[in-house]
Design a protein around this motif. Structure first.
Motif, short mmCIF file in Angstrom:
data_model
loop_
_atom_site.label_atom_id
_atom_site.label_comp_id
_atom_site.label_asym_id
_atom_site.label_seq_id
_atom_site.Cartn_x
_atom_site.Cartn_y
_atom_site.Cartn_z
N GLU A 808 0.82 -1.21 0.00
CA GLU A 808 0.00 0.00 0.00
C GLU A 808 0.86 1.27 0.00
OE1 GLU A 808 1.23 -0.86 4.10
OE2 GLU A 808 0.40 -2.06 2.45
N ARG A 809 2.15 1.14 0.17
CA ARG A 809 3.03 2.31 0.27
C ARG A 809 3.67 2.62 -1.07
NH1 ARG A 809 7.01 0.67 5.05
NH2 ARG A 809 7.60 2.87 4.90
N LEU A 810 3.75 3.90 -1.41
CA LEU A 810 4.42 4.33 -2.65
C LEU A 810 5.88 4.68 -2.36
CD1 LEU A 810 1.78 6.70 -4.32
CD2 LEU A 810 2.27 4.31 -4.89
N PRO A 811 6.74 4.54 -3.34
CA PRO A 811 8.12 5.04 -3.16
C PRO A 811 8.10 6.55 -2.92
CG PRO A 811 7.97 3.61 -5.09
CD PRO A 811 6.56 3.88 -4.65
N THR A 812 9.03 7.02 -2.12
CA THR A 812 9.19 8.45 -1.87
C THR A 812 10.64 8.84 -2.12
OG1 THR A 812 9.54 8.00 0.48
CG2 THR A 812 7.30 8.60 -0.20
N ALA A 813 10.90 10.15 -2.17
CA ALA A 813 12.26 10.60 -2.48
C ALA A 813 12.58 11.89 -1.73
CB ALA A 813 12.42 10.82 -3.98
N TYR A 814 13.86 12.06 -1.38
CA TYR A 814 14.39 13.30 -0.85
C TYR A 814 15.31 13.88 -1.93
CZ TYR A 814 12.66 12.05 3.80
OH TYR A 814 11.86 11.73 4.87
N THR A 815 14.81 14.91 -2.61
CA THR A 815 15.58 15.46 -3.73
C THR A 815 16.87 16.11 -3.27
OG1 THR A 815 14.33 17.53 -3.61
CG2 THR A 815 13.50 15.85 -5.12
N CYS A 816 16.92 16.59 -2.03
CA CYS A 816 18.15 17.22 -1.54
C CYS A 816 19.32 16.25 -1.52
CB CYS A 816 17.94 17.78 -0.13
SG CYS A 816 16.63 19.01 -0.03
N PHE A 817 19.01 14.96 -1.35
CA PHE A 817 20.06 13.96 -1.22
C PHE A 817 20.03 12.93 -2.36
CE2 PHE A 817 18.52 15.23 3.01
CZ PHE A 817 19.64 15.89 3.48
N SER A 818 19.18 13.14 -3.36
CA SER A 818 19.01 12.17 -4.45
C SER A 818 18.75 10.78 -3.89
CB SER A 818 20.23 12.17 -5.38
OG SER A 818 20.41 13.43 -5.98
N LEU A 819 17.87 10.73 -2.89
CA LEU A 819 17.60 9.49 -2.15
C LEU A 819 16.21 8.98 -2.46
CD1 LEU A 819 18.28 7.44 0.14
CD2 LEU A 819 17.38 9.13 1.75
N VAL A 820 16.11 7.71 -2.84
CA VAL A 820 14.83 7.05 -3.09
C VAL A 820 14.57 6.07 -1.95
CG1 VAL A 820 13.51 5.57 -4.64
CG2 VAL A 820 15.11 7.23 -5.58
N LEU A 821 13.42 6.20 -1.32
CA LEU A 821 12.99 5.26 -0.29
C LEU A 821 12.06 4.25 -0.96
CD1 LEU A 821 12.24 7.73 2.66
CD2 LEU A 821 14.37 6.52 2.12
N LEU A 822 12.56 3.04 -1.15
CA LEU A 822 11.86 2.04 -1.93
C LEU A 822 11.39 0.88 -1.05
CD1 LEU A 822 11.05 0.97 -4.77
CD2 LEU A 822 13.30 -0.14 -4.86
N PRO A 823 10.08 0.70 -0.88
CA PRO A 823 9.60 -0.48 -0.15
C PRO A 823 9.85 -1.75 -0.96
CG PRO A 823 7.91 1.25 -0.27
CD PRO A 823 8.99 1.61 -1.25
N LYS A 824 9.83 -2.88 -0.27
CA LYS A 824 9.93 -4.16 -0.97
C LYS A 824 8.52 -4.70 -1.15
CE LYS A 824 12.44 -8.50 -1.18
NZ LYS A 824 13.46 -9.38 -0.55
#
Length: 848
Positions: A808-824
């Motif tokens: 149910e969770r979507l990927p999110t991102a922190y553009t300041c750090f070019s970081l993708v938070l990716l669920p499995k």
């Protein structure tokens, strides 16, 4: 015709003989003379000298060279067609081929070698192509002019040069290191291990000479022969794959009786290509201006465009391959020397020398050859043939001459070298200068404006601007210009104007002042400093606003979008142009914003037509700006308007005033009271263009230009070293397709286990399935901008961090750090759906 004959030599031994003949020709032709070849003598040479010869008649002005097998080979195939072994290179209307009939007369002794001699030739050890030394000698002997000879020899050399060097993933030519690299295991060498962000690394104390990053790999590669060359594991793998692919392709294409081509043959061919391009450069650049101009006309008007493009590509590949960068020694130039031994076997030696050392002069001659070809391509542009409302441009795209290999070098160091030489700008071109001189001002990468890649040029401009800031500050700390803005498009313009245009001496009267007065009232160099940006209500922690490169990048995107909506209107070309509204403070702030984009080495979408950048350069007094505004400028802003005005220029009837008299000329003050006729139509068209791109928009453009100059008005590189199209690409970048493979190679994984490798691979595979528009949105989703970074897509350094599980969770991102938070996710279908939804919902930058 010559090129096709050489291209038919596919066997390695045939190519070797042709390369030997051409090497001799290029090196020995300068002091010699080309005789009109009324006949050609086939000679068999044995240990005791000439043992057999026979003359063959040729057409007029035939230029002959040949690649032959040994005498034993020929005798074995006397009655057989020997076209594969014998190739004639002719500069004539008809081809010439020596057939097996030439060998019906047996020689008394078995010869060691066969060659072809041109009549009056005295050398008997190899083929020599002779070139006329002076017009008088050529007239007396009815010989071929040196430009014709050079064009013929170029045609003969080109099939062996084109695509003869391996290229990396970015398409940049390269040469393998002269020694085999040795693998070093950091743990076995006792190097200290270090752990950060859950990743293991080793403190090797080495820097990769390709990506310029510190090497933390357990296994890295170094030269065992003492050369100061090191590669990280990733770069070594990439280079090995490039070379393996190159040799594999060559082995298939050059296969001889289903046998793979020896690596030493391909390596020798690479050395030959570099060597012969050096010789070609010497030959052309040492010719008189008249001979260079004649050769240029041959290449531009007689050579097929595709063949000229291949020649430029070959020279660009060599320049790129010769240019190296070492973390210790800086920029280096690869020099190749050919050594001829008495037994006829030739060898090559290769060494890398400092770029600005006298021994590297051959590299600069190759640069001179590329500059010569650039000027050749521009001959058609200078002839100004008008097709509709667009003048004919370069014969091939100007981007063809750009050396992306220069990106290997350190822009700051190269800028310092340019600055130490007095910041010269080449005011002469290689084609028209009376005598070519490889002077110290010529031997500067930064001075060669035509061949600099945009990314390198942008970084040099940033260095130049920062140097100006440092000089103004006289070594003192430069306080950033602090700006806190709202995300609302109306509020953000107000916030920006308060910072960029605020001045106590204006007493709130900014709306009633034009751009020039705003710039004059601005305190000295107040806007020439970096920004410290934050968004209202967004804090890193209590009382500490969120700032950093990512925030600044997002600020430029959000701010420009707001300015476009408020101050500009969409054009037919899907770009934006000035509205007729009186907002000098906002336009001034917009000009400052564009200049700050360059100061911060950021990129914004390409939303303005290129004439805007030409107008900005004109106001800066740049010699690269257009001297006059043309229909090309108007067409880039308003094609319909340019089409209408173009019809006036093309109309030849005497009733021109009746047909076009009411075309809106009364709007142009300088045309008041004038009569339109055939004699005056050119001045009418010029006056209208000047008005449309000048007085008509002066209330809007004037303040914007003043804001731009308030930041960059004292940058010598902006003033002298870029034209409108280059400045446009520096500010906006290019439309480069997303290279997911490059992004993946440099991506960092955080908090993933070893058993998750298949899942991460699936993630990248799903991204590869996305259309190009969605890939760009992914880049914007991660970084806040969809523009390619300065050093290519691999510079993004995206971080992929595991973010729990749950469909149910979507990927999110922190553009300041070019970081993708990716669920499995539980399946590839859920991964595809959620990833696409997250990317599609992100706010990109596009025309509405």
């Amino acid at each position: 015709q010559i090129a096709s004959l050489v291209a038919s030599c596919t066997a390695p031994e045939d190519q070797c003989k042709v390369m030997d003949a051409l090497s001799w020709a290029w090196r020995k032709s300068q002091p010699c003379r080309l005789e009109k070849a009324s006949n050609t003598r086939l000679v068999r040479v044995g240990e005791g000298g000439t043992v057999w010869s026979k003359d063959f008649p040729l057409g007029p002005n035939s230029l002959v060279s040949a690649a032959f097998g040994t005498g034993e080979d020929v005798l074995e195939q006397q009655r057989v067609d020997v076209t594969r072994k014998v190739k004639a290179l002719l500069f004539s209307q008809e081809s010439f081929l020596v057939s097996s009939d030439a060998f019906t007369d047996p020689a008394p002794d078995c010869p060691k070698e066969l060659i072809i001699e041109i009549e009056m030739q005295t050398t008997s050890s190899a083929v020599v192509l002779k070139a006329g030394a002076s017009p008088d000698e050529r007239e007396a002997t009815d010989g071929v002019s040196p430009p014709c000879w050079i064009a013929a020899a170029l045609a003969a050399s080109l099939p062996l040069m084109h695509n003869g060097l391996p290229k990396d993933a970015q398409g940049v030519g390269m040469l393998p290191h002269r020694h085999s690299m040795r693998a070093v295991e950091a743990d076995m060498e006792g190097m200290q291990q270090h752990v950060w962000q859950g990743r293991h690394g080793w403190l090797t104390g080495k820097v990769c000479d390709r990506c310029m990053d510190n090497i933390y790999d357990r296994v890295f590669y170094t030269c065992p022969e003492g050369c100061d060359v090191d590669f990280c594991s990733t770069c070594h793998t990439e280079l090995s794959d490039v070379l393996a692919s190159f040799f594999a392709k060559a082995g298939i294409f050059y296969s001889l009786e289903d046998e793979a081509v020896p690596v030493d043959f391909m390596t020798g061919k690479m050395m030959w290509i570099v060597h012969v391009v050096d010789e070609i450069a010497m030959q052309i650049l040492h010719r008189s201006i008249e001979e260079r101009m004649e050769l240029a006309r041959i290449l531009v008007h007689e050579w097929p465009t595709e063949q000229f493009q291949r020649l430029v590509d070959a020279v660009v590949d060599v320049c790129n391959a010769k240019l190296l960068h070492n973390c210790t020694s800086g920029a280096l130039a690869t020099c190749v020397e050919r050594i001829d031994s008495a037994d006829g076997n030739s060898k090559y030696s290769m060494q890398a020398l400092p770029l600005y050392q006298d021994g590297s002069y051959k590299f600069w001659y190759t640069i001179g050859l590329l500059e010569f070809l650039y000027e050749c391509s521009g001959l058609m542009q200078q002839e100004r043939v008008l097709d509709g409302y667009e003048a004919r441009g370069h014969r091939i795209p100007m981007e063809s001459f750009v050396l992306e290999g220069i990106n290997k070098c350190n822009p700051h160091i190269e800028w310092k070298q340019w600055e130490s030489e007095g910041r010269p700008v080449l005011s002469w071109d290689v084609l028209r200068t009376p005598v070519f001189q490889c002077s110290s001002s010529f031997r500067l990468l930064v001075a060669h404006n035509n061949i600099l890649p945009i990314t390198f040029r942008r970084q040099c401009l940033v260095t130049d601007i920062n140097d100006r800031i440092w000089r103004i500050a006289a070594g003192r700390y430069v306080q950033p210009l602090t700006i806190e803005v709202d995300r609302d498009k109306n509020a953000i313009i107000k916030d920006i104007c308060e910072v960029f245009s605020q001045n106590p001496s204006l007493d709130g009267d900014a709306d009633n002042m034009d751009g020039e007065r705003l710039a004059a009232h601005d305190s000295a160099h107040r806007l020439l400093r970096p920004l410290a940006v934050s968004f209202k209500g967004e804090a890193y922690r209590s009382g500490v606003p969120t700032r950093g490169p990512g925030v600044t990048r997002e600020f430029f995107q959000v701010a420009l979008r707001a300015f476009l909506a408020e101050l500009f209107e969409a054009t037919e070309n899907r770009t934006y142009w000035f509205q007729s509204i009186h907002r000098p403070d906002a336009y001034f702030a917009c000009g400052v914003l564009l200049a700050q984009v360059l100061l911060h080495a950021e990129l914004v979408p390409n939303v303005f037509p290129w004439p805007l950048y030409d107008l900005l350069l004109r106001d800066l007094g740049s010699p690269k700006a257009s001297k006059t505004l043309t229909l090309q400028h108007l067409a880039a802003v308003s094609p319909a308007e340019a089409d209408s005005i173009g019809k006036v220029q093309a109309y030849e009837g005497e009733d021109i005033d009746e047909v076009f008299g009411d075309a809106g000329w009364d709007r142009v003050p300088s045309l008041e009271g004038q009569h339109l006729d055939q004699a005056s139509k050119a001045s009418f068209v010029a006056a209208y263009i000047d008005w449309s791109l000048g007085a008509k928009i002066s209330d809007s453009y004037g303040p914007l230009s003043a804001g731009f100059r308030a930041v960059l008005g004292e940058s010598e590189m902006v003033q002298k070293m870029v034209d409108a199209h280059q400045l446009e690409r520096i500010v906006c970048g290019g439309d480069v397709p997303v290279d997911l493979a490059a992004i993946r190679r440099r991506a960092l994984l955080q908090d993933w286990a070893q058993e998750d490798e298949a899942y991460i691979s699936t993630f990248w595979s799903v991204l590869e399935e996305f259309p190009e528009s969605a890939k760009l949105k992914f880049v914007a989703f991660v970084t806040g901008s969809d523009r390619v970074p300065l050093q290519g897509w691999g510079q993004l350094r995206v971080k992929i961090q595991r973010h729990g599980a749950g469909d149910e969770r979507l990927p999110t991102a922190y553009t300041c750090f070019s970081l993708v938070l990716l669920p499995k996710y539980s399946s590839i279908e859920v991964l595809r759906k959620n990833l696409f939804a997250a990317v599609a919902d992100s706010e990109g930058f596009g025309l509405q």
